[in-house]
Design a protein around this motif. Sequence first.
Motif, short mmCIF file in Angstrom:
data_model
loop_
_atom_site.label_atom_id
_atom_site.label_comp_id
_atom_site.label_asym_id
_atom_site.label_seq_id
_atom_site.Cartn_x
_atom_site.Cartn_y
_atom_site.Cartn_z
N SER A 78 -45.00 8.89 -28.68
CA SER A 78 -45.95 9.89 -29.19
C SER A 78 -47.31 9.29 -29.54
CB SER A 78 -45.38 10.60 -30.41
OG SER A 78 -45.16 9.70 -31.48
N CYS A 79 -47.34 8.01 -29.92
CA CYS A 79 -48.58 7.34 -30.34
C CYS A 79 -48.65 5.96 -29.67
CB CYS A 79 -48.63 7.19 -31.86
SG CYS A 79 -48.45 8.70 -32.78
N PRO A 80 -48.98 5.89 -28.40
CA PRO A 80 -48.96 4.60 -27.68
C PRO A 80 -49.85 3.56 -28.36
CG PRO A 80 -49.21 6.41 -26.14
CD PRO A 80 -49.37 7.00 -27.51
N PRO A 81 -49.32 2.36 -28.64
CA PRO A 81 -50.14 1.32 -29.26
C PRO A 81 -51.17 0.70 -28.33
CG PRO A 81 -47.81 1.00 -29.76
CD PRO A 81 -47.89 2.01 -28.66
N LEU A 82 -51.00 0.85 -27.01
CA LEU A 82 -51.95 0.29 -26.06
C LEU A 82 -52.75 1.41 -25.40
CD1 LEU A 82 -49.86 -2.45 -24.22
CD2 LEU A 82 -51.25 -2.68 -26.28
N PRO A 83 -54.05 1.20 -25.17
CA PRO A 83 -54.85 2.22 -24.49
C PRO A 83 -54.41 2.35 -23.04
CG PRO A 83 -56.13 0.21 -24.80
CD PRO A 83 -54.84 0.02 -25.54
#
Length: 369
Positions: free
Chosen positions: A325-330
């Motif tokens: 839900s909130c990817p740490p990588l762009p």
Amino acid sequence: MTPADLSRTVLHAVHRAVAENALRAPVPARVRVERTRPGGSGDYACAVALQLAGDAGLPALEVARILRERVAAEPGIGRVEITGPGFLSFTLDAPGDSDRAVLDAVREQGSAYGHGGALRDEVLQFHHAREVRAAVTADAVRRLVVSQGARVRISCGEAGEMGAAGEAEWGLLGVTVDAYGTPPVTSPADPSAPLIPVRPVPAGATARELLERLGPDATRWGLLRPASHDRAPLGDELLVQGEANPLFLVRYAYARTRALTRGAAALGFTPATDAAPYESSVRPLLDLLADHPRVLLAAARHRAPDRVARQLEAVAHAFFDFHDSCPPLPSGDEKPSAAHRSRLALAEAAGTVLAGGLSLLGISAPTHL
């Protein structure tokens, strides 16, 4: 944290203290907290320790100390003081402060996050039969109670697996024994330390059989994940490389956190706990990380390594929910932002907790799967 949240937090602390036999008193239906009066200490005050003292047979100040230990590390609470005859006074964190404090603690303490000194005054004497599940369980219990400051000695009976080959196989499982034979009820070295038997349901197989079929990590997980009074399922499902296998799920989650760190380094950014506020969807993972010290202490007190295994499974599931839900990588042409740095800090903290928990179970945490 609202007054209602704080009331529930204190009530939960009372439940825990009673469940852990630190407090023997009826649990009230509710706990009342009130705004501190002018000139008082903290934001809120609570008189529950005075309310429980009579039934507990303890001074109110001692009840307050027991509850403070179980409330102080809760998210949203910055400081807990004991005032007057036994009032608990609470100073709440500013929004976001408690989350940053948890992540900072994980980063600073590393795999020792959740270790403490609550059992530092205890000297424990464990004894188990010469059987593989009993031996592995005793070893995991030793690791847990030592993590909380206790001193431990383990003895093993003479029946069952015998010989040098058996000793070598136990060594491959990380098991060490301090003495053999049935010792007296108390140790001559410390007569105040009674003998504590470790008696899980037997594995129904020898260490050699399990090692040949499963290897050391899957064997230990299979023996430790069920509660000691339950039979340990030791089938080939422990080797399945899929998320239906809890051991694979936990170790894959850890490996994924390490991959995120490598990916961020390649993109030229690092984690930061104060980079941005966290999205509400990451709350389950943050709460599990904040609760980890309490879980380890309870597992040590109850001699229950299965509680650590369940905690790690919960962290792994919450990590993947957060990751999706909130990817740490762009992605794509997106540039790393403050949000990505804060998410990376959370991912790394989850990985640290997973690796530390696996270590307490005597199981390796590979960085690649």
